[in-house]
Structure formats: structure tokens, C-alpha cells
Scaffold this motif. Structure first.
Motif, PDB file in Angstrom:
ATOM      1  N   VAL A  61       0.860  -1.121   0.219  1.00 36.21           N
ATOM      2  CA  VAL A  61       0.011  -0.065  -0.126  1.00 36.21           C
ATOM      3  C   VAL A  61       0.843   1.237  -0.092  1.00 36.21           C
ATOM      4  CG1 VAL A  61      -1.565   1.375   1.213  1.00 36.21           C
ATOM      5  CG2 VAL A  61      -2.053  -0.927   0.944  1.00 36.21           C
ATOM      6  N   GLY A  62       1.976   1.281   0.653  1.00 34.05           N
ATOM      7  CA  GLY A  62       2.736   2.325   0.933  1.00 34.05           C
ATOM      8  C   GLY A  62       3.566   2.882  -0.502  1.00 34.05           C
ATOM      9  N   ALA A  63       3.891   1.822  -1.018  1.00 30.94           N
ATOM     10  CA  ALA A  63       4.722   1.870  -2.313  1.00 30.94           C
ATOM     11  C   ALA A  63       3.454   2.540  -3.417  1.00 30.94           C
ATOM     12  CB  ALA A  63       5.203   0.682  -2.834  1.00 30.94           C
ATOM     13  N   LEU A  64       2.391   1.824  -3.459  1.00 28.70           N
ATOM     14  CA  LEU A  64       1.380   2.109  -4.607  1.00 28.70           C
ATOM     15  C   LEU A  64       1.069   3.528  -4.171  1.00 28.70           C
ATOM     16  CD1 LEU A  64      -0.577   1.743  -6.705  1.00 28.70           C
ATOM     17  CD2 LEU A  64      -2.183   0.663  -5.088  1.00 28.70           C
ATOM     18  N   VAL A  77      -2.603  12.088  -7.702  1.00 28.43           N
ATOM     19  CA  VAL A  77      -3.713  11.355  -7.487  1.00 28.43           C
ATOM     20  C   VAL A  77      -4.197  11.744  -6.079  1.00 28.43           C
ATOM     21  CG1 VAL A  77      -5.130   9.251  -7.165  1.00 28.43           C
ATOM     22  CG2 VAL A  77      -3.597   9.686  -8.920  1.00 28.43           C
ATOM     23  N   ARG A  78      -5.375  12.198  -5.762  1.00 29.53           N
ATOM     24  CA  ARG A  78      -5.691  12.441  -4.179  1.00 29.53           C
ATOM     25  C   ARG A  78      -5.810  11.046  -3.699  1.00 29.53           C
ATOM     26  NH1 ARG A  78      -6.448  18.028  -2.573  1.00 29.53           N
ATOM     27  NH2 ARG A  78      -5.532  18.821  -4.469  1.00 29.53           N
ATOM     28  N   LEU A  79      -5.633  10.709  -2.388  1.00 27.15           N
ATOM     29  CA  LEU A  79      -5.485   9.591  -1.729  1.00 27.15           C
ATOM     30  C   LEU A  79      -6.338   9.765  -0.424  1.00 27.15           C
ATOM     31  CD1 LEU A  79      -2.042   8.420  -2.279  1.00 27.15           C
ATOM     32  CD2 LEU A  79      -4.104   7.927  -3.639  1.00 27.15           C
ATOM     33  N   GLY A  80      -7.002   8.715  -0.038  1.00 26.85           N
ATOM     34  CA  GLY A  80      -7.779   8.681   1.144  1.00 26.85           C
ATOM     35  C   GLY A  80      -7.929   7.115   1.648  1.00 26.85           C
ATOM     36  N   GLU A  96      -1.385   5.948  10.389  1.00 25.64           N
ATOM     37  CA  GLU A  96      -0.636   5.011   9.382  1.00 25.64           C
ATOM     38  C   GLU A  96      -1.041   5.380   8.028  1.00 25.64           C
ATOM     39  OE1 GLU A  96       0.190   0.451   9.653  1.00 25.64           O
ATOM     40  OE2 GLU A  96      -2.161   0.676   9.493  1.00 25.64           O
ATOM     41  N   TRP A  97      -2.456   5.770   7.865  1.00 19.95           N
ATOM     42  CA  TRP A  97      -2.618   6.151   6.692  1.00 19.95           C
ATOM     43  C   TRP A  97      -2.080   7.458   6.236  1.00 19.95           C
ATOM     44  CZ3 TRP A  97      -4.182   3.142   3.218  1.00 19.95           C
ATOM     45  CH2 TRP A  97      -4.857   2.084   3.403  1.00 19.95           C
ATOM     46  N   ARG A  98      -2.081   8.570   7.195  1.00 22.26           N
ATOM     47  CA  ARG A  98      -1.280   9.576   6.979  1.00 22.26           C
ATOM     48  C   ARG A  98       0.204   9.575   6.565  1.00 22.26           C
ATOM     49  NH1 ARG A  98      -1.576  11.791  11.752  1.00 22.26           N
ATOM     50  NH2 ARG A  98      -3.779  12.181  11.830  1.00 22.26           N
ATOM     51  N   ALA A  99       1.007   8.564   7.235  1.00 23.25           N
ATOM     52  CA  ALA A  99       2.059   8.349   6.885  1.00 23.25           C
ATOM     53  C   ALA A  99       2.381   7.840   5.554  1.00 23.25           C
ATOM     54  CB  ALA A  99       2.729   7.263   7.813  1.00 23.25           C
ATOM     55  N   TRP A 100       1.299   7.054   4.993  1.00 23.34           N
ATOM     56  CA  TRP A 100       1.451   6.692   3.790  1.00 23.34           C
ATOM     57  C   TRP A 100       0.716   7.569   2.564  1.00 23.34           C
ATOM     58  CZ3 TRP A 100      -1.201   1.675   5.483  1.00 23.34           C
ATOM     59  CH2 TRP A 100      -0.591   0.705   6.124  1.00 23.34           C
TER      60      TRP A 100
END
Length: 381
Positions: free
Chosen positions: A208-211, A220-223, A235-239
């Protein structure tokens, strides 16, 4: 064709609040009044068009029954009409890319994107797409990334719908037979796939982190979806995923606010007075200032109704409540050309009957997207 009009006599919701100054628009954008023909809208409210950051109600249009997916383009056009009738001038269609199959399967995602591309220029509403990746679908990450690139998807959200507790305990997941039917697998084959994905969960964070890094490099906006704890959000913020959709707990929402992340809540949750899954109440989180945007989720009419409910219930004033369905989601999506009625912004607006609360007209890019009732005579006379 975009119209040139000046709306007079209405109460207009601008960034500074409600006022009665005329509102003009021409060439698809808000313009300094007067411009074009004058229309008397005394007795009405004019507000910014709604930006729906996450809605999957389109599924009812493109697949009304199992196997009834012969004219997906026509279904999307019908969905655009429903969006306009509910004041939504920018609609983000939230499409799954999941092991669950059916409407959530990778093949359906491609078909939906192809159909959307074929009708996007035939509707007034700005139709966009969010792809929702199931994080444990590790073998299809490359296919997913290629789909994002091919169709120019600019918003990706990460989900995890695996029932990890039951799989870890060796128990049969709930509703296995129904999910298997949708995914065109036998229950035994689906259970084996789910167990395999669960067993590979240790590979997911790195993948997930790499993608996420590769997608972010392409703007691309990510959530993330359904954060449950402060740890989840960190964790998600770090990614590189600064948007949290539908946080399940107060803890997760507070962590998002502390970290400067965008918080999206469900408008149906507001209208129901709570989550249908027993999660945190959107109404409570909004009262605590823990919301940047409301989303239609599965019910398009809930957006404008929720905004008016928040104002009438005294939770927020009209400007603050309406910002949750206009300026707030526009900001999270990076759409700085819409969300408010200011010169140079998109001429996206809705007309409300204050007494009844009815939404009676929608303009998208200065074009009539929907209109009904007595107000039509004001524009056509």
C-alpha cells in the motif's frame, strides 16, 4: 449552451453570508452583475452547487437488477439527472475495485469507467470518479494502477472489507454464500481466496505504501475508509492519504483533526441520527467541529436535506452547514474553481424555496441542469 443571466431579489449565499445583491453569470462562470437578462427570484434562496465527494447511489441506475447491465451509459445519464434534481453539480461516483465481485469487481470497474467516458460530455453535471481499492487484493495492484492511469482517475480510496477476526478464528464469514454468488465463485472457492488474502496481510503495508507513493507522484488524491483508531489514521497519513472517509470512532476523527487531515462524513448518517452500523454519529462529530465535507454515500437526496437540517437544528448556521456540501468537499478534492458563488468561479448554483425547503432549480456551469415548479416561469417568462 451556457446562459447569461442576472438573478435579482433572491437571498444569495456568498462567502460572507447571505445578501440580496444581484448575482450574475455568463460563459459558465460567476460574473459581476448586471449581465445578460434579469430574472426576478424574490422569495428564493440561491446557494452554491453541491459537490458530492463520495456517492455510490449510481449503482441503482447502472445495475437495477442482477444481470440488467445492458445499457450502462444510459444508467449513468439517468444518475446525472438524479444528481441535478438534488442540487449536485459535481458528482464523484465511488466505484469499488474489489475481490467481492459483481458491482464491486474489477471487470465492472472497467466497464463503468468506459461507460462514463462515453456519456460525460452529454450531461450538465460534472461527473468524476473515485476508485476504491481493496487493500488485500495484492495480485491485482498492477491492474488497478494501470486502470487509474488509463482513465485519468484522480481520487483513490483504500478499503479493507475482509472479516479478519472470523478468518483468524477459522470461522465461516457471514453472508458468504451471497458474496460468493456476486463474485461468481463457489462459497468454498471464495472462502479459500479470503483466507489466502488474510494470510498475506503482512505484505499489505509495504504494498500500500509503495502504491500510494506512486499514485501521489501523479497528483492522485488519496484517502482511507472506515478508520477505527488514532493508530489507523496515523498509519494512513504516513502513507500519504490525508483524507479519512467515514471514520468509525470519535478517536479516529479527533486524530484526523489533530493531524490536519480532511474528514468526510455521511449525510444519511446525519438524517438518520446515527450510523446504520453503530459507528460514531455524524451529528455529534459535526457539533464537535470534526467534519470538512458531507457525502451522499448511498442516498443522493440526503446531502441538501442534511445541510438544511443542521441549520434548522441550530448545529451550524446556513453558511457553515452549506459549506459542508459545497466549499468543503471542493477544497478536499482540490477543485478551487467551485464551491462558492464568487466572480470567476464556476456558475454552479441551486435555487431553494425557503418556506418549503424544496430544491427547485440547479445550474451547472451556467447551464440548466434541472428545474421544476413555479420558479420555471421566472426563468422562461
Amino acid at each position: 449552451m451556457s446562459l447569461a443571466l442576472t438573478l435579482e431579489g433572491a437571498q444569495v449565499l456568498r462567502p460572507g453570508g447571505l445578501d440580496r445583491a444581484p448575482l450574475g453569470f455568463a460563459d459558465g462562470v460567476i460574473a459581476e452583475a448586471p449581465v445578460g437578462r434579469a430574472v426576478d427570484l424574490s422569495g428564493y434562496h440561491v446557494l452554491p452547487g453541491i459537490v458530492d465527494i463520495h456517492g455510490d447511489g449510481f449503482e441503482r441506475h447502472v445495475a437495477p437488477r442482477r444481470g440488467a447491465m445492458k445499457d450502462m451509459g444510459g444508467g449513468i445519464e439517468a444518475c446525472a439527472a438524479e444528481l441535478a434534481a438534488n442540487g449536485i453539480t459535481t458528482g464523484v461516483l465511488a466505484q469499488f475495485f474489489s475481490w467481492e465481485g459483481g458491482l464491486r469487481g474489477p471487470d465492472f470497474a472497467r466497464a463503468m469507467l468506459e461507460a462514463l467516458g462515453g456519456v460525460r460530455d452529454r450531461v450538465e453535471v460534472d461527473l468524476r470518479v473515485q476508485l476504491r481499492l481493496e487493500t488485500h487484493l495484492l495480485d491485482l495492484y498492477a491492474e488497478f494502477e494501470a486502470l487509474v492511469a488509463e482513465f485519468g482517475v484522480d481520487y483513490v480510496v483504500f478499503n479493507d472489507h475482509l472479516p479478519h477476526e472470523r478468518l483468524a478464528a477459522g470461522k465461516r464469514p457471514a453472508r458468504l454464500a451471497g458474496t460468493a454468488l456476486k463474485s461468481r465463485r463457489s462459497p468454498e472457492a471464495l472462502l479459500a481466496l479470503m483466507q489466502e488474502m488474510h494470510d498475506r496481510r503482512g505484505e499489505v503495508p509495504g504494498a500500500v505504501g509503495a502504491l500510494a507513493a506512486r499514485l501521489a507522484a501523479r497528483d492522485v488524491r488519496l484517502g482511507s475508509h472506515d478508520d477505527h483508531s488514532a493508530g489507523d489514521r496515523a498509519e494512513w497519513r504516513a502513507w500519504g492519504c490525508p483524507i479519512t472517509e467515514f471514520p468509525e470512532t470519535l478517536e479516529a476523527a479527533e486524530a484526523a483533526r489533530a493531524g490536519g487531515d480532511g474528514i468526510v462524513l455521511g449525510a444519511p448518517n446525519v438524517m438518520r441520527g446515527g450510523s446504520h452500523k453503530g459507528n460514531a454519529s455524524a451529528l455529534d462529530l459535526i457539533a464537535l467541529g470534526l467534519c470538512d465535507a458531507l457525502a451522499s454515500d448511498y442516498h443522493y437526496p440526503s446531502l441538501w436535506r442534511a445541510a438544511l437540517f443542521l441549520e434548522r437544528a441550530g448545529v451550524l448556521d446556513l453558511a457553515g452547514a452549506w459549506a459542508l456540501v459545497s466549499a468543503g468537499p471542493a477544497r478536499l478534492l482540490g477543485l478551487d474553481d467551485r464551491g462558492e458563488l464568487s466572480p470567476g468561479k464556476c456558475a454552479d448554483l441551486v435555487v431553494l424555496e425557503p418556506g418549503s425547503g424544496r430544491l427547485v432549480a440547479t445550474f451547472a456551469g451556467g447551464r440548466v441542469a434541472w428545474m421544476a415548479g413555479d420558479v420555471a416561469a421566472r426563468f422562461l417568462g
